[in-house]
Motif scaffolding. Structure first.
Motif, PDB file in Angstrom:
ATOM      1  N   PRO A  51     -17.531 -12.879   7.342  1.00  0.00           N
ATOM      2  CA  PRO A  51     -16.679 -11.701   7.072  1.00  0.00           C
ATOM      3  C   PRO A  51     -15.999 -10.989   8.333  1.00  0.00           C
ATOM      4  CG  PRO A  51     -19.054 -11.184   6.860  1.00  0.00           C
ATOM      5  CD  PRO A  51     -18.901 -12.809   7.044  1.00  0.00           C
ATOM      6  N   THR A  52     -15.112 -10.560   8.102  1.00  0.00           N
ATOM      7  CA  THR A  52     -14.469  -9.502   9.128  1.00  0.00           C
ATOM      8  C   THR A  52     -14.552  -8.145   8.638  1.00  0.00           C
ATOM      9  OG1 THR A  52     -12.424 -10.085   8.448  1.00  0.00           O
ATOM     10  CG2 THR A  52     -13.323 -11.166  10.374  1.00  0.00           C
ATOM     11  N   ASP A  53     -14.916  -7.273   9.460  1.00  0.00           N
ATOM     12  CA  ASP A  53     -14.877  -5.760   9.065  1.00  0.00           C
ATOM     13  C   ASP A  53     -13.390  -5.454   8.918  1.00  0.00           C
ATOM     14  OD1 ASP A  53     -16.713  -3.073   8.733  1.00  0.00           O
ATOM     15  OD2 ASP A  53     -14.854  -2.694   9.838  1.00  0.00           O
ATOM     16  N   ALA A  54     -13.290  -4.550   7.679  1.00  0.00           N
ATOM     17  CA  ALA A  54     -11.834  -4.311   7.312  1.00  0.00           C
ATOM     18  C   ALA A  54     -11.196  -3.342   8.140  1.00  0.00           C
ATOM     19  CB  ALA A  54     -11.839  -3.422   5.946  1.00  0.00           C
ATOM     20  N   TRP A  55     -11.900  -2.272   8.680  1.00  0.00           N
ATOM     21  CA  TRP A  55     -11.341  -1.121   9.573  1.00  0.00           C
ATOM     22  C   TRP A  55     -11.381  -1.799  10.793  1.00  0.00           C
ATOM     23  CZ3 TRP A  55      -7.946   2.169   7.683  1.00  0.00           C
ATOM     24  CH2 TRP A  55      -8.008   2.456   6.535  1.00  0.00           C
ATOM     25  N   ILE A  56     -12.195  -2.600  11.280  1.00  0.00           N
ATOM     26  CA  ILE A  56     -12.021  -3.037  12.712  1.00  0.00           C
ATOM     27  C   ILE A  56     -10.813  -4.055  12.665  1.00  0.00           C
ATOM     28  CG2 ILE A  56     -12.904  -4.522  14.301  1.00  0.00           C
ATOM     29  CD1 ILE A  56     -15.575  -3.574  13.829  1.00  0.00           C
ATOM     30  N   THR A  57     -10.589  -4.926  11.663  1.00  0.00           N
ATOM     31  CA  THR A  57      -9.346  -5.551  11.455  1.00  0.00           C
ATOM     32  C   THR A  57      -8.077  -4.746  11.456  1.00  0.00           C
ATOM     33  OG1 THR A  57     -10.554  -7.130  10.037  1.00  0.00           O
ATOM     34  CG2 THR A  57      -8.037  -7.209   9.884  1.00  0.00           C
ATOM     35  N   LEU A  58      -7.930  -3.754  10.684  1.00  0.00           N
ATOM     36  CA  LEU A  58      -6.704  -2.854  10.523  1.00  0.00           C
ATOM     37  C   LEU A  58      -6.643  -2.242  11.967  1.00  0.00           C
ATOM     38  CD1 LEU A  58      -7.305  -1.376   7.086  1.00  0.00           C
ATOM     39  CD2 LEU A  58      -5.851  -3.459   7.760  1.00  0.00           C
ATOM     40  N   ALA A  59      -7.547  -1.792  12.761  1.00  0.00           N
ATOM     41  CA  ALA A  59      -7.241  -1.136  14.159  1.00  0.00           C
ATOM     42  C   ALA A  59      -6.647  -2.267  14.802  1.00  0.00           C
ATOM     43  CB  ALA A  59      -8.923  -0.970  14.838  1.00  0.00           C
ATOM     44  N   LEU A  61      -4.871  -4.838  13.878  1.00  0.00           N
ATOM     45  CA  LEU A  61      -3.476  -4.983  13.531  1.00  0.00           C
ATOM     46  C   LEU A  61      -2.448  -3.934  13.718  1.00  0.00           C
ATOM     47  CD1 LEU A  61      -4.238  -6.748  10.091  1.00  0.00           C
ATOM     48  CD2 LEU A  61      -3.519  -7.590  12.000  1.00  0.00           C
ATOM     49  N   ALA A  62      -3.302  -2.809  13.852  1.00  0.00           N
ATOM     50  CA  ALA A  62      -2.308  -1.315  14.267  1.00  0.00           C
ATOM     51  C   ALA A  62      -1.822  -1.581  15.506  1.00  0.00           C
ATOM     52  CB  ALA A  62      -3.339  -0.203  14.206  1.00  0.00           C
ATOM     53  N   ARG A  63      -2.379  -2.492  16.533  1.00  0.00           N
ATOM     54  CA  ARG A  63      -2.011  -2.420  17.680  1.00  0.00           C
ATOM     55  C   ARG A  63      -1.149  -3.867  17.828  1.00  0.00           C
ATOM     56  NH1 ARG A  63      -1.841   2.307  19.933  1.00  0.00           N
ATOM     57  NH2 ARG A  63      -1.780   1.602  21.830  1.00  0.00           N
ATOM     58  N   ASP A  64      -1.384  -4.865  17.120  1.00  0.00           N
ATOM     59  CA  ASP A  64      -0.784  -6.086  17.058  1.00  0.00           C
ATOM     60  C   ASP A  64       0.555  -6.286  16.146  1.00  0.00           C
ATOM     61  OD1 ASP A  64      -2.271  -7.010  18.896  1.00  0.00           O
ATOM     62  OD2 ASP A  64      -3.865  -7.778  17.852  1.00  0.00           O
ATOM     63  N   THR A  65       0.771  -5.181  15.407  1.00  0.00           N
ATOM     64  CA  THR A  65       1.782  -5.192  14.558  1.00  0.00           C
ATOM     65  C   THR A  65       3.005  -4.006  14.836  1.00  0.00           C
ATOM     66  OG1 THR A  65       0.951  -4.009  12.863  1.00  0.00           O
ATOM     67  CG2 THR A  65       0.982  -6.605  12.443  1.00  0.00           C
ATOM     68  N   SER A  66       3.874  -3.966  14.311  1.00  0.00           N
ATOM     69  CA  SER A  66       4.970  -2.923  14.743  1.00  0.00           C
ATOM     70  C   SER A  66       5.280  -1.895  13.725  1.00  0.00           C
ATOM     71  CB  SER A  66       6.203  -3.240  15.610  1.00  0.00           C
ATOM     72  OG  SER A  66       5.632  -4.231  16.619  1.00  0.00           O
ATOM     73  N   GLY A  71      -3.556  -1.196   4.955  1.00  0.00           N
ATOM     74  CA  GLY A  71      -4.494  -0.616   4.191  1.00  0.00           C
ATOM     75  C   GLY A  71      -5.493  -1.297   3.624  1.00  0.00           C
ATOM     76  N   THR A  72      -6.290  -0.978   2.736  1.00  0.00           N
ATOM     77  CA  THR A  72      -7.595  -1.596   2.058  1.00  0.00           C
ATOM     78  C   THR A  72      -7.328  -1.476   0.702  1.00  0.00           C
ATOM     79  OG1 THR A  72      -8.804   0.501   2.342  1.00  0.00           O
ATOM     80  CG2 THR A  72      -9.329  -1.295   3.788  1.00  0.00           C
ATOM     81  N   VAL A  89     -10.475   6.424   9.757  1.00  0.00           N
ATOM     82  CA  VAL A  89      -8.927   6.054   9.025  1.00  0.00           C
ATOM     83  C   VAL A  89      -8.085   6.986   9.948  1.00  0.00           C
ATOM     84  CG1 VAL A  89      -7.764   6.407   7.120  1.00  0.00           C
ATOM     85  CG2 VAL A  89     -10.039   5.681   6.716  1.00  0.00           C
ATOM     86  N   ALA A  90      -8.350   8.063  10.300  1.00  0.00           N
ATOM     87  CA  ALA A  90      -7.470   8.931  11.029  1.00  0.00           C
ATOM     88  C   ALA A  90      -7.101   8.505  12.407  1.00  0.00           C
ATOM     89  CB  ALA A  90      -8.153  10.425  11.241  1.00  0.00           C
ATOM     90  N   GLN A  91      -8.015   7.621  12.950  1.00  0.00           N
ATOM     91  CA  GLN A  91      -7.898   6.965  14.300  1.00  0.00           C
ATOM     92  C   GLN A  91      -7.281   5.794  14.194  1.00  0.00           C
ATOM     93  OE1 GLN A  91     -11.435   5.729  16.339  1.00  0.00           O
ATOM     94  NE2 GLN A  91     -10.177   5.155  18.275  1.00  0.00           N
ATOM     95  N   VAL A  92      -7.205   5.039  12.964  1.00  0.00           N
ATOM     96  CA  VAL A  92      -6.532   3.960  12.905  1.00  0.00           C
ATOM     97  C   VAL A  92      -4.734   4.417  12.666  1.00  0.00           C
ATOM     98  CG1 VAL A  92      -5.891   1.788  11.630  1.00  0.00           C
ATOM     99  CG2 VAL A  92      -8.542   2.335  12.362  1.00  0.00           C
ATOM    100  N   ASP A  93      -4.850   5.396  11.898  1.00  0.00           N
ATOM    101  CA  ASP A  93      -3.683   5.997  11.417  1.00  0.00           C
ATOM    102  C   ASP A  93      -2.706   6.212  12.882  1.00  0.00           C
ATOM    103  OD1 ASP A  93      -1.665   6.632   9.543  1.00  0.00           O
ATOM    104  OD2 ASP A  93      -1.826   8.709  10.180  1.00  0.00           O
ATOM    105  N   GLN A  94      -3.729   6.932  13.946  1.00  0.00           N
ATOM    106  CA  GLN A  94      -2.993   7.101  15.473  1.00  0.00           C
ATOM    107  C   GLN A  94      -2.555   6.146  15.890  1.00  0.00           C
ATOM    108  OE1 GLN A  94      -5.904   9.402  17.280  1.00  0.00           O
ATOM    109  NE2 GLN A  94      -5.543  11.366  15.924  1.00  0.00           N
ATOM    110  N   MET A  95      -3.299   5.001  15.766  1.00  0.00           N
ATOM    111  CA  MET A  95      -3.207   3.670  16.495  1.00  0.00           C
ATOM    112  C   MET A  95      -1.973   2.813  16.114  1.00  0.00           C
ATOM    113  SD  MET A  95      -7.225   2.422  16.843  1.00  0.00           S
ATOM    114  CE  MET A  95      -6.852   0.996  17.639  1.00  0.00           C
ATOM    115  N   SER A  96      -1.891   3.089  14.662  1.00  0.00           N
ATOM    116  CA  SER A  96      -0.427   2.280  14.089  1.00  0.00           C
ATOM    117  C   SER A  96       0.720   3.223  14.139  1.00  0.00           C
ATOM    118  CB  SER A  96      -0.802   2.124  12.602  1.00  0.00           C
ATOM    119  OG  SER A  96      -1.002   3.190  11.980  1.00  0.00           O
TER     120      SER A  96
END
Length: 311
Positions: A51-59, A61-66, A71-72, A89-96
């Motif tokens: 498994p991969t952790d959902a929110w680590i993954t999204l963090a 992707l937040a930097r590796d996509t534009s 989301g989950t 979630v707030a931090q990943v929102d900022q990162m994206s």
């Protein structure tokens, strides 16, 4: 209609696998890339590499996509404490740059909890905790700068929280609630959801569930039109019967079953089926569950042959 790609990485996918399909979805014009939040494979697959952790993954992707939204569908309330989840979630929102959406559910898969030492209370308690989590997470995000957030619940208590960090999207990132429960789920959606998702159902089942949500909205004086309607369907599209059969076989699903509770067929058949969904349920968003993450041609086919035909 918005088209979103929805993946199940617990079935076997690395971060690089997810990044490849997320970028393919972004390049093809999909509205969003979503993933499940699970720690254990389901069914007759190895689940490797694990498994991969959902929110680590999204963090990542937040930097590796534009541009694509992330989301989950859905994060389990049993996995994380509500205060730290609001921070994450707030931090990943900022990162994206404000591209994140939170799907949140009560948690249901007992085996993954026992496999990784996660407490799994009875259903009633899980829903009680889930309700408190929704109150806390949205309450933290909505607390004005300089103010403090307090919460005295049965399961969670917060005292004098500065309610930081804040997400980019104000007052909150979109909150997605979904499921097939007949009473508590629609009631929670009426109170907290920006979107309600019906997963893996027939058209009739979905229509009935959306009506339950609308009824729950009426009971608290909320306009049900404020809640976007969406559905999640396993997808297998082929240019001809041979390609369709190959894609169905690759994910271990019978074609006829996919036609009944998924989205399967030629592009023309998929367009017709989506028209029926729109007419009978009022959905304006579809999550296409792509189970063969290496088949990027599948993503491109949907983008070029299906999406442009559906208004």
């Amino acid at each position: 209609m918005d088209f979103r790609i929805f993946t199940e990485p617990q079935q076997g996918a690395s971060y690089d696998d997810l990044l490849n399909i997320a970028r393919a979805a972004e390049d093809a014009g999909f509205d969003a890339f979503f993933r499940s939040d699970h720690y254990l494979k389901m069914g007759d697959v190895s689940g490797e590499p694990g498994p991969t952790d959902a929110w680590i993954t999204l963090a990542g992707l937040a930097r590796d996509t534009s541009t694509i939204r992330l989301g989950t569908l859905v994060t389990a309330a049993t996995f994380r404490l509500p205060g730290p989840l609001a921070i994450t979630v707030a931090q990943v929102d900022q990162m994206s740059g404000g591209r994140v959406e939170l799907g949140l559910g009560s948690g249901w898969f007992a085996d993954e909890h026992s496999a990784y030492g996660i407490p799994f209370p009875p259903l009633g308690e899980r829903f009680d905790r889930y309700t408190e989590q929704l109150e806390i997470i949205t309450g933290l995000w909505r607390t004005l700068p300089g103010e403090r957030f307090n919460f005295a619940g049965k399961h969670y208590q917060l005292t004098d929280s500065p309610a930081l960090p804040k997400p980019v999207q104000q007052p909150t990132p979109p909150v997605i609630i979904g499921g097939k429960g007949a009473s508590r789920t629609p009631a929670l959606a009426a109170e907290f959801a920006n979107e309600f998702n019906v997963p893996f159902s027939t058209v009739d089942e979905a229509a009935a569930q959306f009506e339950r949500v609308a009824s729950a909205c009426g009971k608290i004086g909320r306009d049900p039109a404020e809640i976007r309607r969406s559905a999640a369907l396993v997808v297998a599209i082929g240019k001809d019967d041979a390609e369709l059969s190959r894609r169905a076989a690759a994910i271990g699903q019978p074609v006829e079953r996919l036609r009944e509770v998924g989205l399967a067929g030629t592009p023309a058949e998929a367009v017709e089926r989506l028209g029926i969904w729109q007419e009978r349920t009022g959905i304006t968003r579809i999550y296409l569950q792509v189970l063969d993450l290496a088949d990027l041609d599948h993503v491109e086919l949907i983008a070029t042959e299906v999406m442009p035909q559906v208004g």
